[in-house]
Structure formats: structure tokens, C-alpha cells
Design a protein around this motif. Sequence first.
Motif, mmCIF file in Angstrom:
data_model
loop_
_atom_site.group_PDB
_atom_site.id
_atom_site.type_symbol
_atom_site.label_atom_id
_atom_site.label_comp_id
_atom_site.label_asym_id
_atom_site.label_seq_id
_atom_site.Cartn_x
_atom_site.Cartn_y
_atom_site.Cartn_z
ATOM 1 N N GLN A 49 51.035 39.836 40.034
ATOM 2 C CA GLN A 49 50.144 40.057 38.899
ATOM 3 C C GLN A 49 50.267 38.941 37.858
ATOM 4 O O GLN A 49 49.304 38.631 37.158
ATOM 5 C CB GLN A 49 50.415 41.420 38.258
ATOM 6 C CG GLN A 49 49.403 41.784 37.192
ATOM 7 C CD GLN A 49 49.560 43.207 36.699
ATOM 8 O OE1 GLN A 49 50.219 44.034 37.336
ATOM 9 N NE2 GLN A 49 48.951 43.505 35.572
ATOM 10 N N ALA A 50 51.418 38.308 37.768
ATOM 11 C CA ALA A 50 51.621 37.210 36.813
ATOM 12 C C ALA A 50 50.699 36.026 37.117
ATOM 13 O O ALA A 50 50.432 35.204 36.233
ATOM 14 C CB ALA A 50 53.077 36.763 36.824
ATOM 15 N N ASP A 51 50.195 35.951 38.370
ATOM 16 C CA ASP A 51 49.282 34.868 38.762
ATOM 17 C C ASP A 51 47.813 35.212 38.535
ATOM 18 O O ASP A 51 46.929 34.416 38.864
ATOM 19 C CB ASP A 51 49.486 34.500 40.236
ATOM 20 C CG ASP A 51 50.822 33.827 40.488
ATOM 21 O OD1 ASP A 51 51.327 33.145 39.577
ATOM 22 O OD2 ASP A 51 51.366 33.980 41.611
ATOM 23 N N ASP A 52 47.540 36.393 37.977
ATOM 24 C CA ASP A 52 46.147 36.769 37.710
ATOM 25 C C ASP A 52 45.546 35.854 36.655
ATOM 26 O O ASP A 52 46.166 35.588 35.626
ATOM 27 C CB ASP A 52 46.046 38.217 37.220
ATOM 28 C CG ASP A 52 46.275 39.235 38.324
ATOM 29 O OD1 ASP A 52 46.442 38.827 39.493
ATOM 30 O OD2 ASP A 52 46.300 40.441 38.007
ATOM 31 N N VAL A 53 44.333 35.380 36.917
ATOM 32 C CA VAL A 53 43.592 34.591 35.935
ATOM 33 C C VAL A 53 42.943 35.552 34.944
ATOM 34 O O VAL A 53 43.021 35.368 33.743
ATOM 35 C CB VAL A 53 42.534 33.705 36.638
ATOM 36 C CG1 VAL A 53 41.725 32.913 35.630
ATOM 37 C CG2 VAL A 53 43.197 32.788 37.648
ATOM 38 N N GLY A 89 42.280 33.530 44.775
ATOM 39 C CA GLY A 89 42.396 34.739 45.568
ATOM 40 C C GLY A 89 41.564 35.821 44.907
ATOM 41 O O GLY A 89 41.517 35.914 43.675
ATOM 42 N N PHE A 90 40.880 36.626 45.727
ATOM 43 C CA PHE A 90 40.027 37.694 45.202
ATOM 44 C C PHE A 90 40.606 39.029 45.660
ATOM 45 O O PHE A 90 40.678 39.310 46.854
ATOM 46 C CB PHE A 90 38.593 37.531 45.700
ATOM 47 C CG PHE A 90 37.646 38.556 45.155
ATOM 48 C CD1 PHE A 90 37.167 38.454 43.865
ATOM 49 C CD2 PHE A 90 37.240 39.633 45.934
ATOM 50 C CE1 PHE A 90 36.286 39.407 43.349
ATOM 51 C CE2 PHE A 90 36.364 40.591 45.433
ATOM 52 C CZ PHE A 90 35.888 40.473 44.142
ATOM 53 N N PHE A 91 41.032 39.838 44.702
ATOM 54 C CA PHE A 91 41.636 41.131 44.987
ATOM 55 C C PHE A 91 40.878 42.217 44.237
ATOM 56 O O PHE A 91 40.214 41.951 43.241
ATOM 57 C CB PHE A 91 43.109 41.145 44.550
ATOM 58 C CG PHE A 91 43.970 40.197 45.317
ATOM 59 C CD1 PHE A 91 44.649 40.615 46.447
ATOM 60 C CD2 PHE A 91 44.095 38.875 44.918
ATOM 61 C CE1 PHE A 91 45.431 39.739 47.174
ATOM 62 C CE2 PHE A 91 44.874 37.987 45.637
ATOM 63 C CZ PHE A 91 45.551 38.415 46.762
ATOM 64 N N THR A 92 41.012 43.438 44.712
ATOM 65 C CA THR A 92 40.425 44.583 44.016
ATOM 66 C C THR A 92 41.424 45.732 44.044
ATOM 67 O O THR A 92 42.345 45.756 44.868
ATOM 68 C CB THR A 92 39.108 45.050 44.685
ATOM 69 O OG1 THR A 92 39.354 45.335 46.062
ATOM 70 C CG2 THR A 92 38.017 44.009 44.556
ATOM 71 N N ILE A 93 41.210 46.675 43.135
ATOM 72 C CA ILE A 93 41.935 47.943 43.153
ATOM 73 C C ILE A 93 40.866 49.030 43.173
ATOM 74 O O ILE A 93 40.239 49.307 42.149
ATOM 75 C CB ILE A 93 42.863 48.107 41.939
ATOM 76 C CG1 ILE A 93 43.884 46.960 41.886
ATOM 77 C CG2 ILE A 93 43.570 49.463 41.999
ATOM 78 C CD1 ILE A 93 44.758 46.960 40.641
#
Length: 193
Positions: free
Chosen positions: A141-145, A113-117
Motif C-alpha cells: 500500500q505504501a507504493d500506491d499513487v 499496477g492497477f488493483f481494485t478492492i
Amino acid sequence: MKKLVLSFLLVTTIYCKNNSVNHSDHEHQSQAGEEAISNRKENLSPSKYTMTMIDGAHIHIDYSSPSVRGRVIYGGLLAYGDIWQSGAHNATWISTNKDLLINDNLLKAGKYGFFTIPNKEFWTIIFNKNWKQHGKDEYNQADDVFRFDVKPKISEEVTENLTYRVEKIANQQGAISLSWEKITISFPFFVPN
């Protein structure tokens, strides 16, 4: 009397038949209208993809592409400091068949998944293990690579539709970019030996 009963039955049959046809015509028109509205909503943010091959690495980005349509996007539709699925509808995802080195982080071959802030001064780029999710509803957020920050480039020209690009820079180097409204973010990646 017999003629009167037959006339009544004939009139009743014709009336019922006409009302039944009108009713199903109305249902058909209503369904067609609902489908048109549904298709129009979907077409406002059509599904798109971009891909390229760099040194044997096949990089693919799948996303929904919303339009600006005269709206204030950053700091308006999308609040600064909030997580964004970087597209419309489902989360944008990126896949690679080879490991990539991005901002000194190793992105192993796979789908993410590709997310941005978005922020005024910098954007946070996020690669997340959960690639198949609706919007940001299931984001954890715990799933962030990994995450890292990039500086946005501001243009005077408006990019009407959200657009991703994967471009080759050199034999083992490429760049991923996202452009929408007056903002472009971009970051390089390398295909290690």
C-alpha cells in the motif's frame, strides 16, 4: 554353443532396444501431456490488452482475462474487501505517455499496477507504482499513487471473460472500464493541456 550365445545376444539387444524406445516414447508422451496441461491452464486466462489514443495520450492496459466458468466471482472466488490484481496471473498494468487527470488526481506519464478492492456497494480503484509483480504477492500500500471509490453497475447478463475497455468520450476525455461476471466498473479521465 556359438549359435546359442549369438541368439542370446540378439534377443538381449532387441529387448533392450525395444525397452529403450518404449521408455523414451513414454517420456515424450508424458512431456506432451504436461505441456498440454500447462497450455490449457494458460489458455483459461489468456493475455489481452486494450489501448486507445485520446488527445495525443496513448493509454494501454495489459491484463490476463479469466473466465467465469459457472463460478460465483464476487463474494466467492474473490472475497469482498480483499485486494485484487484485477486480472489473473501477473498484476494488470496501465501505461500512459501523457499525464492524466483521474478523480481529481494527477497520474503522471508512466506505467502503473492497477488493483481494485471489490465490495457490494463500492469498489476501490488503486494505481500503484509497482507495475511488474505476480498477482498481488508483492503489493504494498505504501507504493500506491492514489486510490478512489466507484459504484459498480450490476447487469443481468454475464460477461464471461474479464474485459477492459478504454473509450474516447470527447476530445480530451475518455473512460476506463472493467467488466466481468455481472459487474462493470467505470471511471472517466481527462488529458490536461
